[in-house]
Design a protein around this motif. Structure first.
Motif, PDB file in Angstrom:
ATOM      1  N   ALA A   1       0.916  -1.130  -0.419  1.00  0.00           N
ATOM      2  CA  ALA A   1      -0.086  -0.447  -0.048  1.00  0.00           C
ATOM      3  C   ALA A   1       1.088   1.277   0.528  1.00  0.00           C
ATOM      4  O   ALA A   1       0.700   2.115  -0.368  1.00  0.00           O
ATOM      5  N   PRO A   2       1.923   1.499   1.077  1.00  0.00           N
ATOM      6  CA  PRO A   2       2.533   3.074   0.775  1.00  0.00           C
ATOM      7  C   PRO A   2       3.256   3.202  -1.117  1.00  0.00           C
ATOM      8  O   PRO A   2       3.144   3.953  -1.199  1.00  0.00           O
TER       9      PRO A   2
ATOM     10  N   SER B   1       1.768   1.835  -3.740  1.00  0.00           N
ATOM     11  CA  SER B   1       1.174   2.315  -4.419  1.00  0.00           C
ATOM     12  C   SER B   1       0.421   3.623  -4.224  1.00  0.00           C
ATOM     13  O   SER B   1       0.318   4.419  -4.813  1.00  0.00           O
ATOM     14  N   GLN B   2       0.717   4.151  -3.201  1.00  0.00           N
ATOM     15  CA  GLN B   2       0.278   6.036  -2.416  1.00  0.00           C
ATOM     16  C   GLN B   2       1.263   6.364  -3.718  1.00  0.00           C
ATOM     17  O   GLN B   2       0.827   7.656  -4.081  1.00  0.00           O
ATOM     18  N   ARG B   3       2.333   6.057  -3.290  1.00  0.00           N
ATOM     19  CA  ARG B   3       3.340   7.079  -3.905  1.00  0.00           C
ATOM     20  C   ARG B   3       3.934   6.772  -5.865  1.00  0.00           C
ATOM     21  O   ARG B   3       3.587   7.779  -6.101  1.00  0.00           O
TER      22      ARG B   3
ATOM     23  N   ASN C   1       0.466   9.370  -6.093  1.00  0.00           N
ATOM     24  CA  ASN C   1       1.011  10.197  -5.641  1.00  0.00           C
ATOM     25  C   ASN C   1       2.039  11.166  -7.309  1.00  0.00           C
ATOM     26  O   ASN C   1       2.314  12.494  -8.024  1.00  0.00           O
TER      27      ASN C   1
END
Length: 78
Positions: free
Chosen positions: A38-39, A41-43, A46
């Motif tokens: 998940a981290p 994916s967020q990057r 972004n």
């Protein structure tokens, strides 16, 4: 010393695009898909918002589950 930190930070900033590109090159369909933590994916999302990475549109995402054999939430490429 400051120059080394800047170079190290630049290298770290390029790690994610390099990972996306490596996954894209390894996939038959040419997209890096959401099979990452998940981290990350967020990057990716972004970076897409900033125009560094292209996200697949709805039509392309609809075709990817046939290749992957599972639902796809997002897919990206440089």
């Amino acid at each position: 010393m400051r120059g080394r930190k800047t170079i190290a930070a630049d290298d770290k900033a390029l790690d994610l695009p390099r990972t996306v590109e490596a996954r894209r090159c390894g996939a038959e369909h040419g997209w890096a898909v959401d099979a990452v933590p998940a981290p990350v994916s967020q990057r990716v999302l972004n970076l897409a918002d900033r125009g560094f990475i292209e996200l697949a549109d709805r039509e392309e995402r609809a075709a990817l589950p046939a290749w992957e054999g599972r639902p796809i939430r997002w897919s990206a490429r440089l």
